[in-house]
Design a protein around this motif. Structure first.
Motif, PDB file in Angstrom:
ATOM      1  N   SER A   1      -0.849   2.853  -9.456  1.00 26.73           N
ATOM      2  CA  SER A   1      -1.398   3.794  -8.475  1.00 26.73           C
ATOM      3  C   SER A   1      -0.330   4.331  -7.537  1.00 26.73           C
ATOM      4  O   SER A   1      -0.651   5.016  -6.548  1.00 26.73           O
ATOM      5  N   GLY A   2       0.928   3.990  -7.789  1.00 20.04           N
ATOM      6  CA  GLY A   2       2.015   4.548  -6.981  1.00 20.04           C
ATOM      7  C   GLY A   2       2.354   3.739  -5.743  1.00 20.04           C
ATOM      8  O   GLY A   2       3.047   4.239  -4.854  1.00 20.04           O
ATOM      9  N   VAL A   3       1.880   2.501  -5.681  1.00 23.81           N
ATOM     10  CA  VAL A   3       2.197   1.636  -4.538  1.00 23.81           C
ATOM     11  C   VAL A   3       3.106   0.529  -5.054  1.00 23.81           C
ATOM     12  O   VAL A   3       2.672  -0.356  -5.803  1.00 23.81           O
ATOM     13  N   GLY A   4       4.375   0.582  -4.678  1.00 25.58           N
ATOM     14  CA  GLY A   4       5.315  -0.418  -5.188  1.00 25.58           C
ATOM     15  C   GLY A   4       6.734  -0.032  -4.850  1.00 25.58           C
ATOM     16  O   GLY A   4       6.965   0.909  -4.076  1.00 25.58           O
ATOM     17  N   PRO A   5       7.706  -0.763  -5.431  1.00 28.84           N
ATOM     18  CA  PRO A   5       9.101  -0.441  -5.153  1.00 28.84           C
ATOM     19  C   PRO A   5       9.447   0.952  -5.704  1.00 28.84           C
ATOM     20  O   PRO A   5       9.253   1.226  -6.893  1.00 28.84           O
ATOM     21  N   ARG A   6       9.926   1.825  -4.808  1.00 28.04           N
ATOM     22  CA  ARG A   6      10.185   3.221  -5.192  1.00 28.04           C
ATOM     23  C   ARG A   6      11.002   3.330  -6.478  1.00 28.04           C
ATOM     24  O   ARG A   6      10.649   4.074  -7.395  1.00 28.04           O
TER      25      ARG A   6
ATOM     26  N   ALA B   1       3.322   4.998  -1.835  1.00 23.41           N
ATOM     27  CA  ALA B   1       3.872   4.186  -0.745  1.00 23.41           C
ATOM     28  C   ALA B   1       4.990   3.330  -1.327  1.00 23.41           C
ATOM     29  O   ALA B   1       4.770   2.621  -2.326  1.00 23.41           O
ATOM     30  N   ASP B   2       6.147   3.426  -0.704  1.00 24.66           N
ATOM     31  CA  ASP B   2       7.281   2.593  -1.152  1.00 24.66           C
ATOM     32  C   ASP B   2       7.069   1.194  -0.577  1.00 24.66           C
ATOM     33  O   ASP B   2       7.305   0.944   0.596  1.00 24.66           O
TER      34      ASP B   2
END
Ligand SMILES: Cc1cc2nc3c(=O)[nH]c(=O)nc-3n(C[C@H](O)[C@H](O)[C@H](O)COP(=O)(O)OP(=O)(O)OC[C@H]3O[C@@H](n4cnc5c(N)ncnc54)[C@H](O)[C@@H]3O)c2cc1C
Length: 597
Positions: A278-283, A295-296
């Motif tokens: 979902s795009g939430v994690g280490p960039r 969210a990085d």
């Protein structure tokens, strides 16, 4: 999922396992909440309720199992097929509580006081004990093995011993007493050191999964919908706000929007997996696999912890193989009154907590090794051991299994690709820290001492030297080097994965969640399962997960008080703002009526 309006609910809970069952049931206690629970697996089959079937690690359990495979590693799991260890996880309503060993253990008070000391306000032992008690219905209050001060009645989760124990269990307890341990006592009470027949999540001799305990009583509530065979593929985001989920069911993708929050309860592997998708994690990692960054959040998927153990084989001369066999009398007894060998996990219901030579000593009250046992179980195996060894005669085999309670190795969950159907890449890094190896060797020495007590020797209990894989055969039998070699080949991961989307205080770069279990940097998104637990507790994990889920539900209820006013407020907050106090509600009312005094 009819028209668009109907597709919007207050809360979506992702995963109907231990945590998800608790959260969905608790949230739906509030008639003003509208809750949907999405579970990737199906309903709980009747056979899962038979306690003695739990360890049929072959075909029966695998029907309900995600059966995750770890990446091969250089220092552990060397003797496993392709050097790969497996992690079973329940894919069914009730999740892993539907396939687990049912043992009810909470860990050590020190575990929770450490969370608090590290900055997690409100998570000390004195704060969490009321939540353990809240869910509990302890059927054995007043008995010697239950310290009433630490237990309660009236919750959804029945806690009691199995109605049947193999005689060898009591002999092992006698052996532990000979070594100076307290036996037949409450290891969830004041003092964790000792040996006992553990209490379990069992009712009328049958497994009480968290689904049966929490969801069944809630099933007629009009504000709770449970959808099985629904595989969530991502949380849908609108900027930094979780707006709902996308899930796969019946060959099609569906969307479900939330007015308030998405609650992730997909477990220590799939909760971080979903966050990453979902795009939430280490960039860097997200960019590498082509996922758009919402969210990085560097901590997502890291800090993955699990207990590690090693099975030591023994045999007992005085018991004939087959004496715990699943036969018609055992079957009839189980069906008629839920007792007998089928209403039992054999020696697996026994456990102990001990201090290795590396611990701070008995006075510290903090054991560093747990001991599990295996054998004498009535399933389709002749010997009562899982995997049906070929053994047909001679002394009956059983196992003693030392477990490192606070291992130092840390693993991680990563995406293989942005394809949500691809299993996550799982690294455990077992036995990379010398401490973990040394403790296991000490554990082997302990169980050898236990087997050598007169209580066990009189039954002809003896160590069975295992076949020696790899270069182990060149080492001196029974030397420390020999056991280390075996530990690295026959590495035995336990099943208490956690920490992969952990809570942590403000300013902690690895913290994925705040102390109210909200995902940092994203609004309207919470985690309620084992992934949130920052350090694996000093015991089996299920009760701790139930406690975390109880707290998650309470946080949510507090954040959306039943004033009928807060519907006007924007929902969710990344750092606990807008917590829904009475003051918040009054201010909200004042703003909405133009009165800002
Ligand atoms: C063999 C075994 C024995 C164990 N024995 C014990 C024991 O005796 N005592 C003890 O205390 N603990 C034991 N445990 C550990 C304990 O059961 C787990 O720690 C606990 O159940 C974890 O709860 P959870 O809610 O975090 O995850 P789970 O219970 O695993 O729940 C996660 C749920 O989410 C679902 N899900 C995952 N991804 C998705 C998705 N994308 N969409 C929809 N649904 C999804 C899964 O199917 C599952 O139902 C054992 C575990 C195992 C495997």
């Amino acid at each position: 999922m009819g028209d668009k309006k109907k597709e919007e609910v207050d809360f979506v809970v992702v995963g109907g396992g231990t945590a998800g069952a608790v959260v969905a049931a608790r949230l739906s206690e509030r008639p003003d909440f509208n809750v949907v629970l999405l579970e990737a697996g199906g309903c709980e089959p009747a056979f899962a309720q038979v306690p003695s079937f739990y360890i049929s690690d072959g075909d029966v359990r695998r029907l309900l199992d995600w059966d995750f495979k770890l990446e091969p590693q250089a220092e552990a799991c060397l003797g496993h097929e392709d050097g790969v260890c497996h992690w079973p996880r329940g894919k069914v309503l009730g999740g892993t509580s539907t396939i687990n060993g049912m043992m009810y253990m909470r860990g050590n008070r020190w575990d929770y006081d450490r969370w608090e000391a590290e900055g997690l306000a409100g998570w000390g032992w004195r704060h969490v004990l009321p939540y353990f008690k809240k869910s509990e219905d302890n059927a054995e209050l007043g008995q010697k093995h239950v310290d009433d001060e630490y237990h309660s009645r009236g919750g959804y989760l029945t806690v009691q011993r199995f109605p049947d124990q193999p005689p060898l269990a009591w002999d092992i307890l006698a052996g532990a007493a000979e070594l100076g341990f307290r036996t037949n006592v409450d290891l969830n009470g004041r003092n964790q050191t000792g040996f006992t027949v553990a209490q379990a999540n069992v009712r009328d001799g049958r497994r009480l999964s968290l689904s049966r305990a929490f969801l069944h009583p809630a099933r007629d509530r009009p504000n709770l919908r449970v959808i099985t065979n629904a595989m969530v593929v991502r949380v849908s985001m609108d900027g930094d706000r979780a707006r709902g989920v996308v899930f796969h069911r019946d060959g099609a993708l569906h969307k479900l929007r939330v007015r308030r929050e998405v609650v992730l309860a997909a477990g220590a592997i799939q909760t971080p997996h979903l966050l990453l998708l979902s795009g939430v994690g280490p960039r860097r990692h997200l960019e590498d696999v082509g996922v758009r960054v919402v969210a990085d959040c560097p901590g997502v998927g890291g800090n993955l912890q699990n207990h590690i153990s090693f099975s030591v084989d023994f045999a007992v001369e005085s018991i004939t193989p087959g004496s715990n066999r699943l036969d018609m009398p055992a079957f009839e007894q189980f069906l008629s009154n839920g007792t007998g060998a089928m209403a039992s996990t054999g020696l697996s219901q026994l456990t102990g907590f001990v201090h290795s030579r590396f611990s701070d000593g008995v006075a510290s009250g903090l054991p560093d090794l747990q001991v599990f046992f295996e054998g004498c179980i009535a399933n389709c195996s002749i010997t009562g051991l899982p995997g049906e060894p070929s053994h047909q005669g001679g002394p009956m085999p059983f196992r003693m299994i030392p477990v490192v309670l606070r291992p130092k190795s840390r693993g991680e969950v990563r995406l293989r690709s942005r394809d949500p159907t691809a299993p996550p890449k799982l690294t455990a890094n077992y036995l990379q820290d010398r401490y973990d190896v040394d403790l296991l060797i000490d554990g082997v020495r302990f169980v050898q001492r236990l087997a050598n007590t007169s209580a066990l020797r009189q039954h002809g209990v003896a160590l069975v030297m295992p076949e020696t894989p790899g270069g182990c055969s060149e080492l001196e039998p029974d030397s420390d080097a020999y056991w280390e070699c075996l530990i690295r080949h026959r590495t035995n991961p336990e099943n208490h994965q956690c920490g992969s989307a952990r809570m942590g205080p403000d300013g902690d770069p690895g913290a994925v969640l705040d102390a109210r279990l909200q995902v940092r940097g994203v609004r309207g998104l919470r985690v309620a399962d084992a992934a949130a637990i920052p350090h694996v507790v000093s015991a089996n994990l299920n009760a701790a997960v139930v406690m975390v889920a109880e707290r998650a539900a309470d946080f949510i209820k507090q954040d959306y008080p039943a004033w009928g006013l807060d519907r006007r407020r924007p929902t969710g907050s990344p750092t606990g703002r807008g917590r829904g106090s009475l003051l918040d509600s009054l201010l909200s009312l004042a703003r909405s009526t133009g009165d800002s005094r």
